[in-house]
Every structure is written in C-alpha cells, then in structure tokens.
Design a protein around this motif. Structure first.
Motif, mmCIF file in Angstrom:
data_model
loop_
_atom_site.group_PDB
_atom_site.id
_atom_site.type_symbol
_atom_site.label_atom_id
_atom_site.label_comp_id
_atom_site.label_asym_id
_atom_site.label_seq_id
_atom_site.Cartn_x
_atom_site.Cartn_y
_atom_site.Cartn_z
ATOM 1 N N LEU A 195 51.247 32.769 47.823
ATOM 2 C CA LEU A 195 51.266 31.640 47.355
ATOM 3 C C LEU A 195 51.866 30.564 46.597
ATOM 4 O O LEU A 195 52.404 29.785 46.508
ATOM 5 C CB LEU A 195 49.587 31.756 46.394
ATOM 6 N N LEU A 196 53.051 31.468 46.116
ATOM 7 C CA LEU A 196 53.922 30.691 45.280
ATOM 8 C C LEU A 196 55.190 30.616 46.260
ATOM 9 O O LEU A 196 56.387 30.182 46.330
ATOM 10 C CB LEU A 196 55.059 31.510 44.433
ATOM 11 N N GLY A 197 55.308 30.695 47.022
ATOM 12 C CA GLY A 197 56.532 31.138 48.524
ATOM 13 C C GLY A 197 58.132 31.633 48.099
ATOM 14 O O GLY A 197 58.698 31.416 48.298
ATOM 15 N N LEU A 198 57.500 32.258 47.735
ATOM 16 C CA LEU A 198 58.461 33.975 47.129
ATOM 17 C C LEU A 198 58.934 34.812 48.080
ATOM 18 O O LEU A 198 58.122 35.296 49.185
ATOM 19 C CB LEU A 198 58.184 34.351 45.831
ATOM 20 N N GLU A 199 59.801 34.648 48.293
ATOM 21 C CA GLU A 199 60.357 36.161 48.780
ATOM 22 C C GLU A 199 59.689 37.602 48.482
ATOM 23 O O GLU A 199 59.203 37.495 47.348
ATOM 24 C CB GLU A 199 62.093 36.275 48.796
ATOM 25 N N ILE A 200 59.751 38.142 49.655
ATOM 26 C CA ILE A 200 58.639 39.526 49.337
ATOM 27 C C ILE A 200 59.243 40.433 47.884
ATOM 28 O O ILE A 200 58.863 41.346 47.057
ATOM 29 C CB ILE A 200 58.347 40.445 50.506
ATOM 30 N N HIS A 201 60.444 40.138 47.750
ATOM 31 C CA HIS A 201 61.260 40.891 47.264
ATOM 32 C C HIS A 201 62.012 40.429 45.957
ATOM 33 O O HIS A 201 62.743 40.919 44.700
ATOM 34 C CB HIS A 201 63.368 42.030 47.842
ATOM 35 N N ASP A 202 61.108 39.217 45.594
ATOM 36 C CA ASP A 202 61.474 38.310 44.314
ATOM 37 C C ASP A 202 61.469 39.480 42.755
ATOM 38 O O ASP A 202 59.625 39.981 42.939
ATOM 39 C CB ASP A 202 60.422 37.035 44.290
ATOM 40 N N PRO A 203 62.212 39.349 41.978
ATOM 41 C CA PRO A 203 61.400 40.050 40.110
ATOM 42 C C PRO A 203 60.559 39.278 39.855
ATOM 43 O O PRO A 203 60.416 40.446 39.196
ATOM 44 C CB PRO A 203 62.864 40.165 40.006
ATOM 45 N N GLY A 204 60.408 38.219 39.976
ATOM 46 C CA GLY A 204 59.278 37.441 38.934
ATOM 47 C C GLY A 204 59.554 37.525 37.844
ATOM 48 O O GLY A 204 60.722 36.545 38.320
ATOM 49 N N ILE A 205 58.915 37.157 37.145
ATOM 50 C CA ILE A 205 59.154 36.364 35.803
ATOM 51 C C ILE A 205 59.271 36.928 34.650
ATOM 52 O O ILE A 205 58.148 38.661 35.140
ATOM 53 C CB ILE A 205 58.326 35.306 35.619
ATOM 54 N N ALA A 206 60.156 36.618 33.641
ATOM 55 C CA ALA A 206 58.857 37.476 31.876
ATOM 56 C C ALA A 206 58.226 36.980 31.504
ATOM 57 O O ALA A 206 58.057 35.490 31.799
ATOM 58 C CB ALA A 206 60.596 37.059 31.248
ATOM 59 N N HIS A 207 57.462 37.904 31.297
ATOM 60 C CA HIS A 207 55.834 36.950 30.081
ATOM 61 C C HIS A 207 56.238 36.184 29.188
ATOM 62 O O HIS A 207 55.323 35.220 29.332
ATOM 63 C CB HIS A 207 55.261 38.860 29.637
ATOM 64 N N ALA A 208 57.211 35.953 28.832
ATOM 65 C CA ALA A 208 57.531 35.264 27.600
ATOM 66 C C ALA A 208 57.594 33.653 28.011
ATOM 67 O O ALA A 208 56.896 32.624 27.882
ATOM 68 C CB ALA A 208 58.844 35.974 26.448
ATOM 69 N N THR A 209 58.234 33.491 29.195
ATOM 70 C CA THR A 209 58.108 32.561 30.140
ATOM 71 C C THR A 209 57.152 31.556 30.381
ATOM 72 O O THR A 209 56.674 30.436 29.634
ATOM 73 C CB THR A 209 58.567 32.676 31.965
ATOM 74 N N LEU A 210 55.762 32.202 30.143
ATOM 75 C CA LEU A 210 54.956 31.675 30.544
ATOM 76 C C LEU A 210 54.556 31.302 29.129
ATOM 77 O O LEU A 210 53.595 29.402 29.354
ATOM 78 C CB LEU A 210 53.970 32.507 30.774
ATOM 79 N N SER A 211 54.129 31.727 28.038
ATOM 80 C CA SER A 211 54.121 31.119 26.743
ATOM 81 C C SER A 211 54.915 30.039 27.025
ATOM 82 O O SER A 211 55.098 28.923 25.863
ATOM 83 C CB SER A 211 54.512 31.646 25.457
ATOM 84 N N HIS A 212 56.389 29.489 26.805
ATOM 85 C CA HIS A 212 57.129 28.637 26.591
ATOM 86 C C HIS A 212 57.062 27.833 27.580
ATOM 87 O O HIS A 212 57.093 26.420 27.434
ATOM 88 C CB HIS A 212 58.698 29.560 26.822
ATOM 89 N N PHE A 213 55.999 27.429 28.505
ATOM 90 C CA PHE A 213 56.340 26.655 29.727
ATOM 91 C C PHE A 213 55.150 26.085 29.232
ATOM 92 O O PHE A 213 54.198 24.801 28.667
ATOM 93 C CB PHE A 213 55.744 26.881 31.110
ATOM 94 N N ARG A 214 54.188 26.610 28.494
ATOM 95 C CA ARG A 214 52.784 25.609 27.435
ATOM 96 C C ARG A 214 53.140 25.442 26.405
ATOM 97 O O ARG A 214 52.297 23.710 26.267
ATOM 98 C CB ARG A 214 52.102 27.397 28.116
ATOM 99 N N SER A 215 53.967 25.695 25.534
ATOM 100 C CA SER A 215 54.402 24.846 24.873
ATOM 101 C C SER A 215 55.131 23.663 25.181
ATOM 102 O O SER A 215 55.078 22.250 24.710
ATOM 103 C CB SER A 215 55.757 26.154 23.476
ATOM 104 N N ARG A 216 55.387 24.010 26.126
ATOM 105 C CA ARG A 216 56.569 22.727 26.662
ATOM 106 C C ARG A 216 55.909 21.547 26.779
ATOM 107 O O ARG A 216 55.949 20.383 27.354
ATOM 108 C CB ARG A 216 57.679 23.233 27.702
ATOM 109 N N LEU A 217 54.543 21.994 28.287
ATOM 110 C CA LEU A 217 53.748 20.573 28.550
ATOM 111 C C LEU A 217 53.170 20.379 27.592
ATOM 112 O O LEU A 217 52.716 18.933 27.715
ATOM 113 C CB LEU A 217 52.636 21.637 29.467
#
Length: 158
Positions: free
Chosen positions: A92-114
C-alpha cells in the motif's frame, strides 16, 4: 526537518511479487492501493516543513500510515511494527520489501506538525478528492444518515 516532495513511483516489483504470493485473495490494504493508487502527496504538507535540515519521512506516507493506524486501532509502536513487518502495508505504501519502516515517535511528531500548521483536514480532503477522481462519489442525490426512523406519537415509525 526538511522536505523534498517525492513522487509515488508505484509498487516496487519485488514487493508486488511477494505480496501476490503471500496474499492470493488480497487484503484490504492491497485492495485500497489497487483501487485508489496514491492518495496523499507530499506537496499537501509542504507548509509544515522547512527546506533546511535533515530530510523528513514522506508526509504523504505518514498520512496514509496514520489512516491505517486509526482504522486498525493501533498504538504508535504497533503501527511502526506494522510498517516494518506487514507486506500488505508495504504494498500500500509503495515500499521495498526490505524497507526498515519508521520510528514510532515519528507518528507523534507528524500529528503535532499537522495540528501546528492547521493541516489536519488535509487527510479527509485528500481521500475525498481521490475518491471523486476515480468516480466513487456521486454529486447531488439524497443525503442519508444511519439514524433509525423516529417513532410518531402513535408509536409507528415514520
């Protein structure tokens, strides 16, 4: 954090092959990608990022991850784990199968920026625009609600 808006280049070939083998009957995430294609573009979120600093994770991807997180009722840690380990999410995200993903704190920072930049409605707006572009929304017509009919004074439902 800086943002260099990226373009969706589709699902990587290896990811598509692995997902096709692992999900012969598809999944909601796979059907979503196949039906809507890319929903969120990085350009929608440029006002929340500067042009200097270390590169940010794609806000278009973070927006989609946030929608998935809400739909599945996941915590930030569970969501980060799903991005790292779930092949249908990588598709769904269009990522390579070996993509390491994201840090969980990134989501909180993103919501704060929004919220800080008044962009929280961009998520719904993008989904509605994309659904309209591919013909999933009809204009006009009768508005409906999920409320049951109200009983009349005689006890009959209208």
């Amino acid at each position: 954090m800086s943002l260099e808006p990226g373009k969706d280049t589709g699902v990587p070939e290896m990811t598509a092959q692995v997902v096709a083998a692992a999900f012969p009957d598809s999944s909601p995430a796979i059907r979503l990608r196949d039906a809507l294609g890319p929903v969120f573009t990085d350009e929608r979120f440029t006002t929340a990022f500067s042009y200097r600093g270390r590169p940010a994770v794609s806000p278009g991807s973070l927006a989609l991850i946030s929608v998935l997180q809400h739909a599945e009722g996941l915590t930030d840690r569970q969501t980060a784990e799903a991005v790292r380990s779930r092949m249908d999410w990588k598709y769904l995200l269009g990522l390579e199968i070996h993509d390491p993903g994201i840090a969980h704190a990134t989501l909180s920072h993103f919501r704060s920026r929004l919220l800080e930049h008044g962009l929280e409605n961009q998520l719904l707006q993008a989904v509605l625009e994309r659904a309209d572009q591919i013909g999933l929304l009809a204009t006009g017509g009768r508005q409906r609600t999920d409320a049951p009919p109200r009983p009349t004074p005689s006890g009959d439902a209208r």
